[in-house]
Design a protein around this motif. Structure first.
Motif, mmCIF file in Angstrom:
data_model
loop_
_atom_site.group_PDB
_atom_site.id
_atom_site.type_symbol
_atom_site.label_atom_id
_atom_site.label_comp_id
_atom_site.label_asym_id
_atom_site.label_seq_id
_atom_site.Cartn_x
_atom_site.Cartn_y
_atom_site.Cartn_z
ATOM 1 N N THR A 1 -15.778 3.413 16.083
ATOM 2 C CA THR A 1 -16.439 4.394 16.938
ATOM 3 C C THR A 1 -16.417 3.930 18.392
ATOM 4 O OG1 THR A 1 -18.594 3.351 16.825
ATOM 5 C CG2 THR A 1 -18.051 4.882 15.064
ATOM 6 N N HIS B 1 -19.871 11.908 21.867
ATOM 7 C CA HIS B 1 -18.844 11.474 20.920
ATOM 8 C C HIS B 1 -18.960 10.010 20.560
ATOM 9 C CE1 HIS B 1 -16.615 15.191 21.804
ATOM 10 N NE2 HIS B 1 -17.107 15.015 23.003
ATOM 11 N N ASP C 1 -20.433 8.174 18.537
ATOM 12 C CA ASP C 1 -20.404 7.688 17.163
ATOM 13 C C ASP C 1 -19.212 8.201 16.370
ATOM 14 O OD1 ASP C 1 -22.675 6.026 17.238
ATOM 15 O OD2 ASP C 1 -23.957 7.802 17.231
ATOM 16 N N ALA C 2 -18.283 8.816 17.083
ATOM 17 C CA ALA C 2 -17.051 9.273 16.419
ATOM 18 C C ALA C 2 -15.969 8.229 16.634
ATOM 19 C CB ALA C 2 -16.620 10.606 17.021
ATOM 20 N N THR D 1 -10.301 10.249 17.606
ATOM 21 C CA THR D 1 -10.555 11.665 17.853
ATOM 22 C C THR D 1 -10.727 11.971 19.336
ATOM 23 O OG1 THR D 1 -12.936 11.375 17.663
ATOM 24 C CG2 THR D 1 -11.746 11.834 15.624
ATOM 25 N N TYR D 2 -10.655 10.940 20.173
ATOM 26 C CA TYR D 2 -10.875 11.155 21.609
ATOM 27 C C TYR D 2 -9.633 11.720 22.273
ATOM 28 C CZ TYR D 2 -15.162 8.298 21.543
ATOM 29 O OH TYR D 2 -16.404 7.795 21.308
#
Lengths: 286, 242
Positions: free
Chosen positions: B105, B140, B142-143, B147-148
């Motif tokens: 993350t 974002h 904690d993603a 996915t960024y």
């Protein structure tokens, strides 16, 4: 070397952070997550126990317990070396930009696998306790259990020393990791894991002095000696069966373990020096 | 005034350029192939000093040795000869997420990158919220960073580098990735960093950026310093030569 070690100590926080990262990455996208570190040895042990108990019908008392005593340390040896062979190449984008002691990369690979080894040993002792509770009359433990930390230290020296060689060499010659794969596969059979070291000494094909020599030469291989030592120091003495024929028990050979300790220490010192002599060339790899 | 945080003396760097492909045991065993190694003189004797609080731009054509010089200063390369003396901590601005692991993350990556750049783990944890705020990715965090978007990665990378309290910030042509608004924020932050005594060293082909930020300019040509001085004077000469 003292200067290098001092520099490494200055970056200890990074080593911790990198081990932490390795552990997080491994099971990141899996449902059971870190639980796999326990589940993995648990499943392996159950399957192997069942196979040895019901299919191979080996008559040796608690045969599978003796198998795991050597199998788990060997798995640590194997996984750590395989992991560290890629540790530098996969970190190239970072080490091309930032300075830090490069030895942190193979060290993190060794230490994260070491943590898994410790967890699997934990599972193993629970397994031993369970067996003991079912058969309270014969305890699997012996007082020589106190020597196990010494074995672990010797093995850590051995693995770390080899890790320095493997990670540095594989950065320049990527054939090394394939040779390592083959080597580890062969060493698995050349170490007393699926059989007892007594079977080497009392082999039917070797007689007299020849058998003594083969036994000694066989145990000059440090990981073979460690497997024998883990088995003999962790568990009660056992007279292994080959078919219906029972072999005598051989006591622990401390001299050979001393040789292994010396070899491991030498590998560690030479490995570290070798790594240090190459580490500034990693980023300039042709 | 003279308080050099960085002094470089007669710096040389030579690379071996291999024409026989990638590294393998084969290249080692075929030792006569070594004749095909070409010695490449990237830096051929460079000396300069940078004082505390300066913002220095390195300009020059491709292959002039700018990035090699930055790498030598960051201690990633060892000099062939000559010395690089740095007093203080260096934070290189990593290329688009070079130090990020895609499956971890944002917060986990901040922690790791902060430590790589010289923070302790406790410090890195303490600064996470500051870094996240500046990068504007609170939503974002904690993603996993895979996915960024590339803009988010660039923002996060820049934000980490400027929040580790380095004495020298090294920027290798990576500012132009964020949007206009973030670019403005970057320049403000660099300005603030400089005012608080930080030293910046950056490489750019964007002459407007050089004029905007730098207060000194070093022009490298074929591994040597062609000119060193005020931005306008150097750029005039640099842009004047074909």
């Amino acid at each position: 070397m003292v200067r290098e070690l001092r520099e490494l100590w200055r970056f200890r926080e990074l080593l911790v952070a990198m081990v932490d990262r390795e552990l997080r990455i491994r099971y990141k996208n899996s449902f059971f997550g870190f639980f796999w570190s326990l589940l993995n040895p648990l499943i392996t042990m159950t399957v192997m126990w069942a196979v040895f108990k019901f299919f191979l019908n080996n008559k040796t008392d608690s045969f599978s317990a003796y198998i795991f005593a050597a199998y788990l340390p060997y798995m640590f040896f194997q996984m750590a070396l395989l992991d560290c062979s890629q540790s530098i190449i996969s970190a190239l984008p970072v080490i091309k930009k930032v300075y830090f002691p490069r030895e942190i990369l193979p060290l993190a690979a060794v230490l994260s696998n070491f943590i898994h080894f410790m967890l699997s040993l934990g599972v193993y002792f629970v397994f031993l306790l369970a067996v003991w509770l079912r058969h309270p009359q014969n305890s699997p433990f012996t007082i020589t259990l106190v020597w196990v930390p010494v074995l672990i230290i010797i093995q850590l020296m051995l693995v770390t020393g080899l890790a320095f060689f493997v990670s540095a060499l594989n950065t320049f010659y990527e054939d090394v990791k394939y040779m390592l794969g083959v080597g580890l596969y062969l060493l698995f059979f050349l170490s007393p894991i699926m059989y007892f070291s007594e079977q080497v000494r009392f082999s039917n094909s070797l007689k007299g002095a020849a058998a003594d020599w083969v036994y000694v030469i066989y145990h000059l291989n440090p990981i073979a000696m460690l497997c024998t030592a883990y088995r003999k120091l962790m568990l009660a003495p056992v007279k292994p069966y080959v078919g219906d024929h029972q072999l005598p028990y051989l006591p622990m050979d401390w001299g050979l373990l001393g040789v292994t300790a010396l070899v491991s220490l030498t590998l560690l010192v030479f490995g570290y020096n070798f790594f240090n002599s190459m580490k500034w060339k990693f980023v300039e790899r042709p | 005034m003279s308080d050099p945080v960085l002094s470089i003396e007669n710096l040389h760097k030579e690379f071996m350029l291999s024409h026989s492909g990638s590294a393998s045991l084969k290249t080692m065993l075929l030792w006569w192939r070594k004749r095909r190694m070409e010695h490449l003189q990237v830096l051929r004797g460079i000396s300069f000093e940078i004082n505390k609080g300066e913002c220095v731009a390195l300009v020059g054509k491709n292959g002039a040795g700018k990035s090699s010089l930055l790498s030598l200063i960051a201690r990633v390369y060892k000099p062939t000869s000559g010395t690089v003396t740095v007093s203080g901590r260096i934070a290189p601005l990593l290329e688009l997420g070079a130090g990020f692991h895609p499956d971890l993350t944002g917060a986990e990556n901040i922690l790791f990158n902060g430590v790589i750049l010289g923070l302790s783990r406790a410090e890195a944890k303490r600064r996470t919220s500051q870094i996240v705020d500046f990068a504007g990715i609170a939503h974002h965090i904690d993603a996993p960073v895979r996915t960024y978007s590339s803009g988010m990665l660039a923002r996060l990378g820049f934000s980490i580098a400027v929040h580790v309290d380095a004495d020298i910030l090294i920027v290798d042509e990576v500012l132009a990735v964020g949007d206009f608004e973030f670019e403005k924020k970057c320049y403000e932050k660099l300005d603030q960093f400089q005012k608080s005594g930080g030293t910046t060293l950056f490489v750019s082909h964007d002459m407007d950026a050089v004029r905007k930020v730098a207060d000194r300019c070093i022009w490298l040509k074929d591994g040597l310093i062609e000119m060193d001085g005020a931005v306008d004077t150097v750029l005039q000469q640099y842009l004047g030569t074909p």
